[in-house]
Design an enzyme around this catalytic site. Structure first.
Site, PDB file in Angstrom:
ATOM      1  N   HIS A  53       0.867  -1.172   0.000  1.00 38.15           N
ATOM      2  CA  HIS A  53       0.000   0.000   0.000  1.00 38.15           C
ATOM      3  C   HIS A  53       0.911   1.231   0.000  1.00 38.15           C
ATOM      4  O   HIS A  53       2.123   1.134   0.196  1.00 38.15           O
ATOM      5  CB  HIS A  53      -0.907   0.006   1.221  1.00 38.15           C
ATOM      6  CG  HIS A  53      -1.989  -1.027   1.152  1.00 38.15           C
ATOM      7  ND1 HIS A  53      -2.952  -1.154   2.121  1.00 38.15           N
ATOM      8  CD2 HIS A  53      -2.257  -1.990   0.236  1.00 38.15           C
ATOM      9  CE1 HIS A  53      -3.780  -2.138   1.806  1.00 38.15           C
ATOM     10  NE2 HIS A  53      -3.369  -2.662   0.667  1.00 38.15           N
ATOM     11  N   GLU A  55       1.536   3.716   2.012  1.00 36.68           N
ATOM     12  CA  GLU A  55       2.323   4.047   3.198  1.00 36.68           C
ATOM     13  C   GLU A  55       3.580   3.182   3.291  1.00 36.68           C
ATOM     14  O   GLU A  55       4.662   3.667   3.631  1.00 36.68           O
ATOM     15  CB  GLU A  55       1.476   3.872   4.466  1.00 36.68           C
ATOM     16  CG  GLU A  55       0.205   4.698   4.476  1.00 36.68           C
ATOM     17  CD  GLU A  55      -1.016   4.000   3.864  1.00 36.68           C
ATOM     18  OE1 GLU A  55      -2.135   4.470   4.136  1.00 36.68           O
ATOM     19  OE2 GLU A  55      -0.848   3.005   3.133  1.00 36.68           O
ATOM     20  N   CYS A  81      -5.031   1.407   6.380  1.00 36.97           N
ATOM     21  CA  CYS A  81      -5.884   0.248   6.665  1.00 36.97           C
ATOM     22  C   CYS A  81      -5.595  -0.311   8.055  1.00 36.97           C
ATOM     23  O   CYS A  81      -4.504  -0.152   8.601  1.00 36.97           O
ATOM     24  CB  CYS A  81      -5.728  -0.827   5.589  1.00 36.97           C
ATOM     25  SG  CYS A  81      -4.096  -1.581   5.515  1.00 36.97           S
ATOM     26  N   CYS A  90      -1.592  -1.478   7.569  1.00 43.36           N
ATOM     27  CA  CYS A  90      -0.675  -0.344   7.439  1.00 43.36           C
ATOM     28  C   CYS A  90      -0.605   0.485   8.723  1.00 43.36           C
ATOM     29  O   CYS A  90       0.460   0.973   9.092  1.00 43.36           O
ATOM     30  CB  CYS A  90      -1.088   0.540   6.273  1.00 43.36           C
ATOM     31  SG  CYS A  90      -0.872  -0.251   4.672  1.00 43.36           S
ATOM     32  N   ALA A 157     -26.151  11.177  -0.519  1.00 44.77           N
ATOM     33  CA  ALA A 157     -27.166  11.514  -1.525  1.00 44.77           C
ATOM     34  C   ALA A 157     -28.523  11.769  -0.874  1.00 44.77           C
ATOM     35  O   ALA A 157     -29.267  12.659  -1.306  1.00 44.77           O
ATOM     36  CB  ALA A 157     -27.276  10.407  -2.566  1.00 44.77           C
TER      37      ALA A 157
END
Length: 194
Positions: A53, A55, A81, A90, A157
């Site tokens: 990832h 990081e 994560c 991470c 929404a």
């Protein structure tokens, strides 16, 4: 030396663009690591599924440059994560590396992460700053959020005025009106005009 969070986050945003289209079902995330003296020591972006990832890629970049990350500030476009999936968590890795501060653009809308990554960091004594350049990051990751984690845009929404829902959702998530309209129609939130 004070850090200019927006400048460094924009570097992370630019780094994330290098990953767009190459991350499978993972978000395209960018990261920059800055020394306590305000110098860039590492940068990286998310690789393919099962690979580093952003990081971790940035920490490896710093190591490859002979730079230390202890006491540094890490800028990540998305919350690190918090669980071990195809890769290790991470947030735990960041804390173990001795990084002092983590600045994130937006929380990860994944239900297993949303706030859990920042909690791991805070519990480890890492300072966390959230929401830096958040609208830009949300637009950058808009397609991923709509496709992978529709709960967030659906909740949003429902709070928007019906007549403006398509255009506002398109602007918030950085997609064209047709994509926003298709998303709303698929989830039965389209305003029907008579």
């Amino acid at each position: 030396m004070a850090h200019d969070h927006e400048t460094w986050m924009r570097l992370a945003i630019a780094e994330a663009e290098l990953a767009r289209g190459a991350t499978g079902d993972n978000p395209w995330v960018g990261c920059a690591i800055v020394s306590p003296q305000g110098e860039l020591v590492g940068r990286g972006h998310t690789r393919g599924p099962g690979e580093d990832h952003a990081e971790i890629a940035a920490a490896r970049d710093a190591h490859a440059r002979g730079q230390r990350v202890v006491g540094a500030t890490l800028y990540s476009t998305l919350e690190p994560c918090s669980f071990h999936g195809r890769t290790a968590a991470c947030a735990r890795s960041i804390a173990e590396r001795g990084i002092a501060r983590v600045v994130i653009g937006m929380r990860d809308p994944h239900p297993r992460v949303n706030g859990a990554g920042t909690l791991i960091l805070r519990n480890a004594g890492v300072e966390v700053v959230e929401g830096v350049c958040e609208p830009e990051v949300r637009r950058q990751l808009g397609l991923w959020v709509l496709d992978q984690h529709p709960d967030e845009p659906l909740r949003r929404a429902q709070t928007l005025p019906e007549r403006e829902r398509i255009s506002l959702l398109a602007a918030i998530y950085g997609v064209d009106r047709r994509r926003a309209e298709a998303f709303l129609a698929a989830h039965h939130l389209l305003c029907h005009r008579g």
